[in-house]
Design an enzyme around this catalytic site. Structure first.
Site, mmCIF file in Angstrom:
data_model
loop_
_atom_site.group_PDB
_atom_site.id
_atom_site.type_symbol
_atom_site.label_atom_id
_atom_site.label_comp_id
_atom_site.label_asym_id
_atom_site.label_seq_id
_atom_site.Cartn_x
_atom_site.Cartn_y
_atom_site.Cartn_z
ATOM 1 N N GLU A 46 0.802 -1.116 -0.133
ATOM 2 C CA GLU A 46 -0.086 0.129 -0.222
ATOM 3 C C GLU A 46 0.815 1.239 -0.060
ATOM 4 O O GLU A 46 1.887 1.262 0.574
ATOM 5 C CB GLU A 46 -0.957 0.031 1.174
ATOM 6 C CG GLU A 46 -1.779 1.120 1.503
ATOM 7 C CD GLU A 46 -2.562 1.219 2.754
ATOM 8 O OE1 GLU A 46 -3.558 1.648 2.802
ATOM 9 O OE2 GLU A 46 -2.436 0.384 3.601
ATOM 10 N N LYS A 130 -8.643 4.112 -2.772
ATOM 11 C CA LYS A 130 -9.340 3.491 -1.247
ATOM 12 C C LYS A 130 -10.391 4.134 -0.767
ATOM 13 O O LYS A 130 -10.508 5.417 -1.017
ATOM 14 C CB LYS A 130 -8.191 3.847 -0.405
ATOM 15 C CG LYS A 130 -8.813 3.001 0.879
ATOM 16 C CD LYS A 130 -7.368 3.094 1.868
ATOM 17 C CE LYS A 130 -7.578 2.221 3.260
ATOM 18 N NZ LYS A 130 -6.578 2.507 4.152
ATOM 19 N N CYS A 164 -5.528 -2.391 2.188
ATOM 20 C CA CYS A 164 -5.435 -2.372 3.637
ATOM 21 C C CYS A 164 -7.118 -2.557 4.226
ATOM 22 O O CYS A 164 -7.632 -3.777 4.005
ATOM 23 C CB CYS A 164 -5.042 -1.094 4.181
ATOM 24 S SG CYS A 164 -4.415 -1.205 5.869
#
Length: 326
Positions: A46, A130, A164
Protein backbone atom coordinates in the site's frame (compact mmCIF):
# COMPACT_ATOMS: atom_id res chain seq x y z
CA UNK A 1 -11.48 -22.98 -22.33
CA UNK A 2 -7.96 -22.17 -21.13
CA UNK A 3 -7.21 -21.82 -17.43
CA UNK A 4 -4.15 -19.74 -16.69
CA UNK A 5 -1.15 -21.01 -14.78
CA UNK A 6 1.63 -18.63 -13.78
CA UNK A 7 4.10 -17.74 -11.06
CA UNK A 8 3.41 -14.70 -8.87
CA UNK A 9 5.68 -12.70 -6.58
CA UNK A 10 4.85 -10.56 -3.58
CA UNK A 11 7.11 -8.03 -1.88
CA UNK A 12 7.43 -7.14 1.79
CA UNK A 13 9.69 -4.13 2.19
CA UNK A 14 9.76 -0.41 2.91
CA UNK A 15 9.85 2.49 0.45
CA UNK A 16 12.68 4.96 0.33
CA UNK A 17 10.80 7.35 2.58
CA UNK A 18 9.26 10.33 0.78
CA UNK A 19 11.54 9.88 -2.24
CA UNK A 20 9.64 8.98 -5.41
CA UNK A 21 12.57 8.38 -7.75
CA UNK A 22 14.55 6.17 -5.36
CA UNK A 23 11.44 4.22 -4.37
CA UNK A 24 10.65 3.50 -8.02
CA UNK A 25 14.28 2.43 -8.53
CA UNK A 26 13.85 0.05 -5.59
CA UNK A 27 10.61 -1.29 -7.06
CA UNK A 28 12.29 -1.90 -10.42
CA UNK A 29 15.06 -3.92 -8.76
CA UNK A 30 12.39 -6.24 -7.32
CA UNK A 31 10.60 -6.35 -10.68
CA UNK A 32 13.75 -7.45 -12.49
CA UNK A 33 14.51 -10.13 -9.91
CA UNK A 34 10.94 -11.44 -9.99
CA UNK A 35 10.94 -11.62 -13.78
CA UNK A 36 14.28 -13.42 -13.83
CA UNK A 37 12.74 -15.99 -11.50
CA UNK A 38 9.82 -16.54 -13.87
CA UNK A 39 7.11 -14.40 -12.22
CA UNK A 40 4.42 -12.87 -14.43
CA UNK A 41 2.82 -10.84 -11.65
CA UNK A 42 4.33 -8.86 -8.78
CA UNK A 43 2.48 -7.17 -5.92
CA UNK A 44 3.80 -4.21 -3.92
CA UNK A 45 2.57 -2.70 -0.62
CA UNK A 46 0.00 0.00 0.00
CA UNK A 47 1.19 3.55 -0.90
CA UNK A 48 4.64 2.16 -1.65
CA UNK A 49 5.35 5.34 -3.64
CA UNK A 50 6.59 6.91 -1.51
CA UNK A 51 5.49 6.29 2.05
CA UNK A 52 2.72 6.02 4.61
CA UNK A 53 1.67 8.90 6.93
CA UNK A 54 2.72 7.27 10.20
CA UNK A 55 2.84 10.74 11.78
CA UNK A 56 -0.96 10.75 11.89
CA UNK A 57 -0.77 8.05 14.59
CA UNK A 58 2.06 9.37 16.74
CA UNK A 59 1.82 13.18 16.44
CA UNK A 60 -0.82 15.82 16.91
CA UNK A 61 -2.45 17.10 13.69
CA UNK A 62 -0.50 20.35 14.10
CA UNK A 63 2.81 18.52 14.39
CA UNK A 64 1.94 16.33 11.42
CA UNK A 65 1.04 19.23 9.15
CA UNK A 66 4.59 19.74 7.88
CA UNK A 67 4.84 16.02 7.14
CA UNK A 68 1.63 16.19 5.11
CA UNK A 69 3.30 18.92 3.06
CA UNK A 70 6.29 16.65 2.42
CA UNK A 71 4.01 13.80 1.42
CA UNK A 72 2.09 16.00 -0.99
CA UNK A 73 5.34 17.09 -2.61
CA UNK A 74 6.20 13.42 -3.02
CA UNK A 75 2.80 12.34 -4.29
CA UNK A 76 2.50 11.49 -7.96
CA UNK A 77 0.17 11.60 -10.95
CA UNK A 78 0.27 8.60 -13.25
CA UNK A 79 1.41 10.89 -16.07
CA UNK A 80 4.45 12.19 -14.18
CA UNK A 81 7.84 11.74 -15.79
CA UNK A 82 9.02 9.96 -12.65
CA UNK A 83 6.47 7.18 -13.22
CA UNK A 84 7.59 6.29 -16.75
CA UNK A 85 10.44 3.96 -15.68
CA UNK A 86 7.93 1.85 -13.74
CA UNK A 87 5.70 1.34 -16.78
CA UNK A 88 8.75 0.62 -18.92
CA UNK A 89 9.94 -1.97 -16.41
CA UNK A 90 6.64 -3.84 -16.74
CA UNK A 91 7.10 -3.99 -20.50
CA UNK A 92 10.81 -4.80 -20.47
CA UNK A 93 10.31 -7.62 -17.97
CA UNK A 94 7.00 -8.92 -19.36
CA UNK A 95 5.36 -8.73 -15.94
CA UNK A 96 2.11 -7.41 -14.46
CA UNK A 97 2.45 -4.98 -11.55
CA UNK A 98 0.06 -3.93 -8.79
CA UNK A 99 1.55 -1.15 -6.69
CA UNK A 100 0.29 1.44 -4.22
CA UNK A 101 0.96 5.15 -4.67
CA UNK A 102 0.05 8.45 -3.06
CA UNK A 103 -1.85 9.91 -6.00
CA UNK A 104 -1.83 13.69 -6.25
CA UNK A 105 -5.24 15.30 -6.72
CA UNK A 106 -6.12 18.62 -8.34
CA UNK A 107 -6.19 20.48 -5.04
CA UNK A 108 -3.21 20.81 -2.69
CA UNK A 109 -5.38 19.23 0.00
CA UNK A 110 -6.19 16.20 -2.12
CA UNK A 111 -4.17 12.96 -2.01
CA UNK A 112 -5.59 9.53 -2.84
CA UNK A 113 -4.45 6.15 -1.57
CA UNK A 114 -4.34 4.48 -4.97
CA UNK A 115 -3.43 1.06 -6.34
CA UNK A 116 -2.22 0.93 -9.93
CA UNK A 117 -2.73 -2.11 -12.15
CA UNK A 118 -0.09 -2.19 -14.90
CA UNK A 119 -0.07 -4.93 -17.54
CA UNK A 120 2.93 -6.72 -19.02
CA UNK A 121 2.93 -4.35 -22.00
CA UNK A 122 3.63 -1.38 -19.74
CA UNK A 123 0.09 0.01 -20.00
CA UNK A 124 -1.85 1.37 -17.03
CA UNK A 125 -5.05 -0.66 -17.32
CA UNK A 126 -6.65 0.48 -14.08
CA UNK A 127 -6.37 2.20 -10.75
CA UNK A 128 -8.31 1.83 -7.54
CA UNK A 129 -8.65 4.65 -5.02
CA UNK A 130 -9.19 3.52 -1.43
CA UNK A 131 -12.87 4.13 -0.67
CA UNK A 132 -12.54 5.10 2.99
CA UNK A 133 -9.29 6.13 4.71
CA UNK A 134 -9.03 4.30 8.02
CA UNK A 135 -9.22 6.19 11.32
CA UNK A 136 -6.24 8.60 11.52
CA UNK A 137 -5.66 8.26 7.77
CA UNK A 138 -8.53 10.70 7.25
CA UNK A 139 -6.06 13.47 8.14
CA UNK A 140 -4.26 12.70 4.88
CA UNK A 141 -6.29 10.99 2.19
CA UNK A 142 -9.41 11.86 0.23
CA UNK A 143 -12.01 9.12 -0.25
CA UNK A 144 -12.26 7.37 -3.59
CA UNK A 145 -15.50 6.57 -5.40
CA UNK A 146 -17.28 3.59 -6.96
CA UNK A 147 -15.84 4.19 -10.41
CA UNK A 148 -12.64 2.41 -9.37
CA UNK A 149 -14.31 -0.76 -8.06
CA UNK A 150 -13.39 -2.75 -11.14
CA UNK A 151 -11.82 -6.03 -12.17
CA UNK A 152 -9.34 -5.97 -15.04
CA UNK A 153 -8.92 -8.79 -17.55
CA UNK A 154 -5.28 -9.54 -18.28
CA UNK A 155 -3.26 -12.22 -20.05
CA UNK A 156 -2.89 -14.07 -16.73
CA UNK A 157 -6.50 -13.68 -15.58
CA UNK A 158 -8.97 -11.20 -14.03
CA UNK A 159 -7.32 -8.99 -11.36
CA UNK A 160 -8.95 -6.88 -8.66
CA UNK A 161 -7.45 -5.00 -5.74
CA UNK A 162 -8.34 -3.35 -2.44
CA UNK A 163 -6.09 -1.48 -0.02
CA UNK A 164 -5.62 -2.45 3.61
CA UNK A 165 -8.71 -2.03 5.80
CA UNK A 166 -11.17 -1.94 2.93
CA UNK A 167 -10.53 -5.66 2.58
CA UNK A 168 -12.98 -5.89 5.50
CA UNK A 169 -15.67 -4.15 3.44
CA UNK A 170 -17.97 -7.02 2.49
CA UNK A 171 -19.86 -5.09 -0.18
CA UNK A 172 -16.70 -3.79 -1.84
CA UNK A 173 -15.30 -7.31 -1.95
CA UNK A 174 -18.53 -8.72 -3.36
CA UNK A 175 -18.54 -6.03 -6.05
CA UNK A 176 -15.16 -7.30 -7.28
CA UNK A 177 -16.18 -10.95 -7.01
CA UNK A 178 -19.33 -10.28 -9.02
CA UNK A 179 -17.16 -9.04 -11.90
CA UNK A 180 -15.33 -12.34 -12.17
CA UNK A 181 -12.32 -11.61 -9.98
CA UNK A 182 -9.99 -14.62 -9.64
CA UNK A 183 -6.78 -12.85 -8.57
CA UNK A 184 -7.15 -10.45 -5.67
CA UNK A 185 -4.31 -8.16 -4.59
CA UNK A 186 -4.65 -6.99 -0.98
CA UNK A 187 -1.89 -4.61 0.03
CA UNK A 188 -1.17 -3.21 3.46
CA UNK A 189 1.16 -1.27 5.73
CA UNK A 190 2.38 -2.58 9.06
CA UNK A 191 0.68 -0.78 11.94
CA UNK A 192 2.59 -1.19 15.23
CA UNK A 193 0.49 1.49 16.92
CA UNK A 194 -2.59 -0.76 17.01
CA UNK A 195 -4.09 -1.73 20.41
CA UNK A 196 -1.93 -4.10 22.45
CA UNK A 197 -4.23 -7.08 21.98
CA UNK A 198 -4.43 -6.65 18.18
CA UNK A 199 -2.25 -9.01 16.12
CA UNK A 200 -1.85 -7.13 12.84
CA UNK A 201 -0.23 -10.01 10.95
CA UNK A 202 -2.98 -12.41 12.00
CA UNK A 203 -5.67 -9.86 11.11
CA UNK A 204 -4.24 -9.45 7.62
CA UNK A 205 -4.17 -13.23 7.14
CA UNK A 206 -7.76 -13.63 8.38
CA UNK A 207 -9.04 -11.03 5.91
CA UNK A 208 -7.20 -12.62 3.00
CA UNK A 209 -8.33 -16.14 3.90
CA UNK A 210 -11.92 -14.97 4.26
CA UNK A 211 -11.97 -13.36 0.82
CA UNK A 212 -10.37 -16.36 -0.87
CA UNK A 213 -12.66 -18.84 0.91
CA UNK A 214 -15.83 -16.88 0.19
CA UNK A 215 -15.00 -16.10 -3.43
CA UNK A 216 -12.99 -19.26 -4.25
CA UNK A 217 -10.08 -17.30 -5.68
CA UNK A 218 -6.41 -16.53 -5.09
CA UNK A 219 -5.44 -13.64 -2.83
CA UNK A 220 -1.96 -12.15 -2.93
CA UNK A 221 -0.99 -10.04 0.06
CA UNK A 222 1.82 -7.46 0.03
CA UNK A 223 2.63 -5.52 3.20
CA UNK A 224 5.24 -2.87 3.89
CA UNK A 225 7.60 -2.77 6.84
CA UNK A 226 8.87 0.22 8.81
CA UNK A 227 12.54 0.83 8.13
CA UNK A 228 14.97 2.46 10.52
CA UNK A 229 15.16 5.29 7.97
CA UNK A 230 11.47 6.06 8.55
CA UNK A 231 11.88 6.03 12.33
CA UNK A 232 14.95 8.25 12.17
CA UNK A 233 13.13 10.76 9.96
CA UNK A 234 10.20 11.07 12.39
CA UNK A 235 12.43 11.19 15.47
CA UNK A 236 12.86 14.96 15.17
CA UNK A 237 9.24 15.33 16.32
CA UNK A 238 8.74 12.17 18.40
CA UNK A 239 11.68 11.14 20.57
CA UNK A 240 10.27 7.70 21.49
CA UNK A 241 9.53 6.81 17.86
CA UNK A 242 11.38 3.47 18.10
CA UNK A 243 9.12 2.36 20.93
CA UNK A 244 5.97 3.48 19.11
CA UNK A 245 6.81 2.00 15.71
CA UNK A 246 8.49 -1.26 16.73
CA UNK A 247 6.40 -4.34 17.38
CA UNK A 248 6.33 -8.01 16.38
CA UNK A 249 3.62 -9.48 14.15
CA UNK A 250 2.79 -6.22 12.43
CA UNK A 251 3.37 -7.30 8.80
CA UNK A 252 2.14 -10.30 6.77
CA UNK A 253 2.74 -11.01 3.09
CA UNK A 254 1.84 -14.22 1.31
CA UNK A 255 -0.54 -16.20 -0.87
CA UNK A 256 -3.96 -17.69 -0.14
CA UNK A 257 -5.58 -20.37 -2.28
CA UNK A 258 -9.25 -20.78 -3.27
CA UNK A 259 -9.74 -23.12 -0.29
CA UNK A 260 -8.85 -20.29 2.11
CA UNK A 261 -5.51 -21.85 3.11
CA UNK A 262 -2.10 -20.17 3.07
CA UNK A 263 0.16 -21.36 0.24
CA UNK A 264 3.72 -22.01 1.33
CA UNK A 265 5.45 -19.95 4.02
CA UNK A 266 4.37 -16.32 4.38
CA UNK A 267 6.64 -13.45 5.36
CA UNK A 268 5.90 -12.14 8.86
CA UNK A 269 7.78 -8.92 9.70
CA UNK A 270 10.82 -9.92 7.62
CA UNK A 271 11.83 -8.06 4.48
CA UNK A 272 11.92 -10.02 1.24
CA UNK A 273 10.09 -11.40 -1.78
CA UNK A 274 8.34 -14.77 -2.05
CA UNK A 275 6.70 -16.69 -4.87
CA UNK A 276 3.79 -19.03 -5.52
CA UNK A 277 2.43 -20.94 -8.50
CA UNK A 278 -1.10 -19.86 -9.37
CA UNK A 279 -3.40 -22.28 -11.21
CA UNK A 280 -6.81 -20.73 -11.86
CA UNK A 281 -8.27 -24.16 -12.60
CA UNK A 282 -8.17 -24.74 -8.85
CA UNK A 283 -10.95 -22.16 -8.48
CA UNK A 284 -13.48 -24.47 -10.16
CA UNK A 285 -14.04 -27.32 -7.73
CA UNK A 286 -14.54 -25.17 -4.59
CA UNK A 287 -17.24 -23.21 -6.40
CA UNK A 288 -19.26 -26.40 -6.91
CA UNK A 289 -20.07 -26.33 -3.21
CA UNK A 290 -20.37 -22.59 -2.45
CA UNK A 291 -20.62 -20.27 -5.44
CA UNK A 292 -21.94 -17.05 -3.92
CA UNK A 293 -21.95 -15.52 -7.40
CA UNK A 294 -24.27 -18.15 -8.82
CA UNK A 295 -26.11 -21.19 -7.49
CA UNK A 296 -25.30 -20.50 -3.82
CA UNK A 297 -27.09 -17.17 -3.64
CA UNK A 298 -30.62 -15.79 -3.83
CA UNK A 299 -30.60 -12.76 -6.07
CA UNK A 300 -34.38 -12.70 -5.94
CA UNK A 301 -33.94 -11.84 -2.24
CA UNK A 302 -30.71 -9.82 -2.22
CA UNK A 303 -30.08 -6.79 -4.43
CA UNK A 304 -26.77 -4.93 -4.30
CA UNK A 305 -26.58 -1.63 -6.16
CA UNK A 306 -23.20 0.02 -6.72
CA UNK A 307 -22.87 3.64 -7.79
CA UNK A 308 -19.97 3.69 -10.26
CA UNK A 309 -20.39 7.36 -11.19
CA UNK A 310 -17.16 9.32 -10.66
CA UNK A 311 -17.47 12.04 -8.03
CA UNK A 312 -17.78 15.55 -9.47
CA UNK A 313 -16.57 18.44 -7.35
CA UNK A 314 -18.62 20.98 -9.27
CA UNK A 315 -21.14 21.19 -12.11
CA UNK A 316 -21.25 24.34 -14.22
CA UNK A 317 -24.62 25.29 -15.71
CA UNK A 318 -24.91 28.00 -18.34
CA UNK A 319 -28.54 29.17 -18.80
CA UNK A 320 -27.56 32.30 -20.71
CA UNK A 321 -28.65 31.01 -24.13
CA UNK A 322 -31.84 29.55 -22.69
CA UNK A 323 -32.95 32.89 -21.22
CA UNK A 324 -32.04 34.83 -24.37
CA UNK A 325 -34.50 32.76 -26.40
CA UNK A 326 -37.45 33.83 -24.25
Amino acid sequence: MEFKKFKAATVQTSPVFLNVEKTIDKAISFIKEASQNGAQLIAFPEVFVAGYPYWNWIMTPVQGSKWYEQLYKNSVAVTDESMKPLFQAAKDNNIHIVIGINERGDSYGEIYNTNLIIDNHGSLIGKHRKLVPTWAEKLTWTSGDGSSLKVYNTEIGPIGTLACGENTNTLARFTLLSQGELIHIANYISLPVAPSDYDMAEAIKIRACAHSFEGKLFTIVSCSIISQEIKDALREDVTNVDELLTRKNSAFSGFIGPNGAVIGEPLIDDEGMIYADIDLEKCIQPKQMHDILGHYNRFDIFDLRVNTTPTRNITFIDNHEKFNKR
